[in-house]
Motif scaffolding. Structure first.
Motif, PDB file in Angstrom:
ATOM      1  N   SER A 122       0.837  -1.191   0.000  1.00 42.08           N
ATOM      2  CA  SER A 122       0.000   0.000   0.000  1.00 42.08           C
ATOM      3  C   SER A 122       0.878   1.249   0.000  1.00 42.08           C
ATOM      4  O   SER A 122       1.690   1.448   0.913  1.00 42.08           O
ATOM      5  CB  SER A 122      -0.904   0.010   1.242  1.00 42.08           C
ATOM      6  OG  SER A 122      -1.507   1.276   1.413  1.00 42.08           O
ATOM      7  N   THR A 125       0.394   3.622   3.150  1.00 44.56           N
ATOM      8  CA  THR A 125       0.979   3.081   4.384  1.00 44.56           C
ATOM      9  C   THR A 125       2.499   3.191   4.365  1.00 44.56           C
ATOM     10  O   THR A 125       3.117   3.586   5.366  1.00 44.56           O
ATOM     11  CB  THR A 125       0.566   1.609   4.580  1.00 44.56           C
ATOM     12  OG1 THR A 125      -0.825   1.565   4.921  1.00 44.56           O
ATOM     13  CG2 THR A 125       1.369   0.954   5.702  1.00 44.56           C
ATOM     14  N   SER A 202      -5.076   6.463  10.950  1.00 43.48           N
ATOM     15  CA  SER A 202      -5.449   6.172   9.573  1.00 43.48           C
ATOM     16  C   SER A 202      -4.382   6.569   8.565  1.00 43.48           C
ATOM     17  O   SER A 202      -3.518   7.414   8.832  1.00 43.48           O
ATOM     18  CB  SER A 202      -6.767   6.873   9.240  1.00 43.48           C
ATOM     19  OG  SER A 202      -6.646   8.261   9.450  1.00 43.48           O
ATOM     20  N   GLN A 203      -4.452   5.938   7.403  1.00 43.36           N
ATOM     21  CA  GLN A 203      -3.507   6.213   6.322  1.00 43.36           C
ATOM     22  C   GLN A 203      -3.483   7.705   5.976  1.00 43.36           C
ATOM     23  O   GLN A 203      -4.522   8.338   5.860  1.00 43.36           O
ATOM     24  CB  GLN A 203      -3.887   5.423   5.071  1.00 43.36           C
ATOM     25  CG  GLN A 203      -3.590   3.951   5.137  1.00 43.36           C
ATOM     26  CD  GLN A 203      -3.882   3.264   3.817  1.00 43.36           C
ATOM     27  OE1 GLN A 203      -4.639   3.760   2.983  1.00 43.36           O
ATOM     28  NE2 GLN A 203      -3.294   2.088   3.606  1.00 43.36           N
ATOM     29  N   TYR A 259      -8.178  14.763   4.382  1.00 44.37           N
ATOM     30  CA  TYR A 259      -8.640  13.567   3.668  1.00 44.37           C
ATOM     31  C   TYR A 259      -8.488  12.324   4.538  1.00 44.37           C
ATOM     32  O   TYR A 259      -9.392  11.471   4.597  1.00 44.37           O
ATOM     33  CB  TYR A 259      -7.851  13.400   2.377  1.00 44.37           C
ATOM     34  CG  TYR A 259      -8.261  12.202   1.555  1.00 44.37           C
ATOM     35  CD1 TYR A 259      -9.367  12.257   0.718  1.00 44.37           C
ATOM     36  CD2 TYR A 259      -7.547  11.004   1.635  1.00 44.37           C
ATOM     37  CE1 TYR A 259      -9.764  11.153  -0.022  1.00 44.37           C
ATOM     38  CE2 TYR A 259      -7.928   9.897   0.894  1.00 44.37           C
ATOM     39  CZ  TYR A 259      -9.026   9.974   0.068  1.00 44.37           C
ATOM     40  OH  TYR A 259      -9.408   8.875  -0.672  1.00 44.37           O
ATOM     41  N   ALA A 260      -7.345  12.199   5.230  1.00 45.60           N
ATOM     42  CA  ALA A 260      -7.109  11.038   6.079  1.00 45.60           C
ATOM     43  C   ALA A 260      -8.143  10.953   7.198  1.00 45.60           C
ATOM     44  O   ALA A 260      -8.637   9.860   7.525  1.00 45.60           O
ATOM     45  CB  ALA A 260      -5.704  11.109   6.676  1.00 45.60           C
ATOM     46  N   VAL A 263     -11.697  10.010   5.492  1.00 41.59           N
ATOM     47  CA  VAL A 263     -11.840   8.650   4.948  1.00 41.59           C
ATOM     48  C   VAL A 263     -11.565   7.594   6.013  1.00 41.59           C
ATOM     49  O   VAL A 263     -12.271   6.587   6.122  1.00 41.59           O
ATOM     50  CB  VAL A 263     -10.894   8.453   3.740  1.00 41.59           C
ATOM     51  CG1 VAL A 263     -10.963   7.020   3.228  1.00 41.59           C
ATOM     52  CG2 VAL A 263     -11.269   9.433   2.619  1.00 41.59           C
ATOM     53  N   SER A 265      -9.013   5.391   6.365  1.00 39.38           N
ATOM     54  CA  SER A 265      -8.573   4.080   5.889  1.00 39.38           C
ATOM     55  C   SER A 265      -7.517   3.501   6.843  1.00 39.38           C
ATOM     56  O   SER A 265      -6.591   4.195   7.226  1.00 39.38           O
ATOM     57  CB  SER A 265      -7.961   4.210   4.484  1.00 39.38           C
ATOM     58  OG  SER A 265      -8.918   4.696   3.575  1.00 39.38           O
ATOM     59  N   PRO A 266      -7.654   2.227   7.211  1.00 34.40           N
ATOM     60  CA  PRO A 266      -6.679   1.614   8.138  1.00 34.40           C
ATOM     61  C   PRO A 266      -5.350   1.354   7.444  1.00 34.40           C
ATOM     62  O   PRO A 266      -5.275   1.220   6.229  1.00 34.40           O
ATOM     63  CB  PRO A 266      -7.363   0.299   8.525  1.00 34.40           C
ATOM     64  CG  PRO A 266      -8.225  -0.032   7.338  1.00 34.40           C
ATOM     65  CD  PRO A 266      -8.721   1.283   6.821  1.00 34.40           C
ATOM     66  N   GLN A 267      -4.293   1.277   8.247  1.00 33.04           N
ATOM     67  CA  GLN A 267      -2.978   0.945   7.718  1.00 33.04           C
ATOM     68  C   GLN A 267      -2.952  -0.539   7.325  1.00 33.04           C
ATOM     69  O   GLN A 267      -3.421  -1.389   8.071  1.00 33.04           O
ATOM     70  CB  GLN A 267      -1.900   1.208   8.772  1.00 33.04           C
ATOM     71  CG  GLN A 267      -1.842   2.648   9.284  1.00 33.04           C
ATOM     72  CD  GLN A 267      -1.258   3.615   8.271  1.00 33.04           C
ATOM     73  OE1 GLN A 267      -0.835   3.225   7.182  1.00 33.04           O
ATOM     74  NE2 GLN A 267      -1.219   4.878   8.621  1.00 33.04           N
ATOM     75  N   VAL A 268      -2.395  -0.809   6.132  1.00 29.29           N
ATOM     76  CA  VAL A 268      -2.323  -2.192   5.649  1.00 29.29           C
ATOM     77  C   VAL A 268      -0.924  -2.445   5.075  1.00 29.29           C
ATOM     78  O   VAL A 268      -0.210  -1.500   4.741  1.00 29.29           O
ATOM     79  CB  VAL A 268      -3.397  -2.479   4.560  1.00 29.29           C
ATOM     80  CG1 VAL A 268      -4.788  -2.371   5.153  1.00 29.29           C
ATOM     81  CG2 VAL A 268      -3.231  -1.524   3.385  1.00 29.29           C
ATOM     82  N   VAL A 271      -1.106  -5.500  -0.532  1.00 31.92           N
ATOM     83  CA  VAL A 271      -2.433  -5.406  -1.141  1.00 31.92           C
ATOM     84  C   VAL A 271      -2.470  -6.349  -2.338  1.00 31.92           C
ATOM     85  O   VAL A 271      -1.483  -6.498  -3.047  1.00 31.92           O
ATOM     86  CB  VAL A 271      -2.745  -3.956  -1.576  1.00 31.92           C
ATOM     87  CG1 VAL A 271      -2.918  -3.073  -0.370  1.00 31.92           C
ATOM     88  CG2 VAL A 271      -1.657  -3.410  -2.488  1.00 31.92           C
TER      89      VAL A 271
END
Length: 272
Positions: A122, A125, A202-203, A259-260, A263, A265-268, A271
Motif C-alpha cells: 500500500s 501506508t 489512519s492512512q 482527507y485522512a 476517509v 482508511s486503516p494501515q495495511v 495489497v
C-alpha cells in the motif's frame, strides 16, 4: 561564541586514507537512510504489518535512489539559475554539492511508489512509515551541512553565532542546526510519539503531518537563513526559493490530513 569554537575544530573529511576521502556529508546520508529503514521496519512490526527485512531493504534502496536523483534534479532546475544550461556535464558533479530537499521528497515518493507497485504494498501506508523515520535523515544531513560550513544564516549577535569560513568576518546564525533541531529532532519526536498508538492512526496521517510541519519549520527558518547567492530573494525581495517551495507542502499536508481524517482508511501491508 562557544559554537564557533566547535565549528572550527571540525573537519568536513571524516576519514582519509591516501587518495580516498570519506566526508561527513556522505556518512550522514548513509546513517540517515539506515536509521529510516530501521524505523520503517520496527514501526511496521508494531503495527502488525507483513513487511520483512528484505522488503524493507528493497523499499529503502528504491527510495534512496529517488531521493538522490530528485534532490539533484530539483537543485539543477530551481537553484541552478541557468548555470547548468551552460555546463550540462556538471549536473553529474555530485561532489560539488547542490541538493534540494523538496526534490528529494518528490524523488522519494516516485521511487517508493514504483517499489510499492512492484512489491504489492500500500503506497499510503509505506509513505506514512517512511515519513516517521525521514526526520532522522534530515537531522544528520543538516548537521553535515554545518560541518561543511554551507547554508549558513544572516549575521547575529547571539552567543551561539558562528563565523563560517565562506561567510566573511561576521558571526552568523547556524541555521543548519536550527533546521536539524526543528525539521529533524522535533518532527521525529512528534511522529514517533503518534506512531506508538495501536491500532495505528489512519492512512495519510503521518505523511500529512510530516509535510505540514516540515513546510512550516522550513518557511520560518528561511527568515534567518540566507538564500542561495545565485538566486537571492524572489518576488520583490521578500521571499526565498526555499519558502516558495515550502508553501505547496503546507497546503498539501493540510489537504492530506483532512482527507485522512475524513476517509479513515486503516494501515495495511501487502495489497492484492
Amino acid at each position: 561564541m562557544w559554537l564557533n569554537e566547535l565549528y572550527h575544530s571540525l573537519n568536513p573529511v571524516a576519514i582519509s586514507i591516501g587518495p580516498l576521502s570519506i566526508r561527513w556529508y556522505g556518512l550522514a546520508y548513509l546513517v540517515g537512510f539506515t536509521l529510516a529503514g530501521v524505523m520503517l521496519y520496527r514501526t511496521a512490526r508494531r503495527w502488525k504489518l507483513d513487511i520483512t527485512v528484505d522488503d524493507t531493504l528493497n523499499l529503502l534502496v528504491s527510495i534512496a535512489f529517488g531521493v538522490i536523483i530528485g534532490a539533484r534534479l530539483f537543485y539543477v532546475i530551481f537553484y541552478g539559475a541557468g548555470y547548468y544550461l551552460q555546463h550540462p556535464l556538471d549536473i553529474f558533479a555530485f561532489s560539488q554539492g547542490g541538493m534540494s530537499f523538496h526534490g528529494g521528497l518528490v524523488g522519494a515518493v516516485v521511487g517508493g511508489s514504483l517499489a510499492c507497485r512492484m512489491m504489492h504494498f500500500s503506497i499510503p501506508t509505506i509513505a506514512d512509515l517512511a515519513a516517521i523515520g525521514a526526520p532522522l535523515g534530515l537531522f544528520f544531513g543538516r548537521c553535515a551541512n554545518f560541518v561543511n560550513g554551507e547554508l549558513w544564516g544572516k549575521p547575529t549577535n547571539l552567543p551561539w553565532g558562528v563565523m563560517f569560513e565562506t561567510g566573511g568576518a561576521v558571526y552568523r546564525h547556524p541555521s543548519q542546526l536550527y533546521e536539524a533541531l526543528l525539521e529533524g529532532l522535533v518532527l521525529f519526536i512528534v511522529l514517533y510519539a503518534l506512531s506508538r498508538a495501536y491500532p495505528p492512526r489512519s492512512q495519510g496521517t503521518f505523511i500529512g503531518i510530516f509535510l505540514l510541519l516540515y513546510g512550516v519549520f522550513r518557511f520560518l527558518i528561511e527568515f534567518v537563513r540566507l538564500p542561495d547567492q545565485q538566486l537571492g530573494y524572489l518576488l520583490g525581495g521578500v521571499i526565498t526559493m526555499g519558502q516558495l517551495l515550502s508553501v505547496p507542502l503546507i497546503i498539501l499536508g493540510i489537504g492530506v490530513l483532512v482527507y485522512a481524517h475524513k476517509v479513515g482508511s486503516p494501515q495495511v501491508g501487502r495489497v492484492r
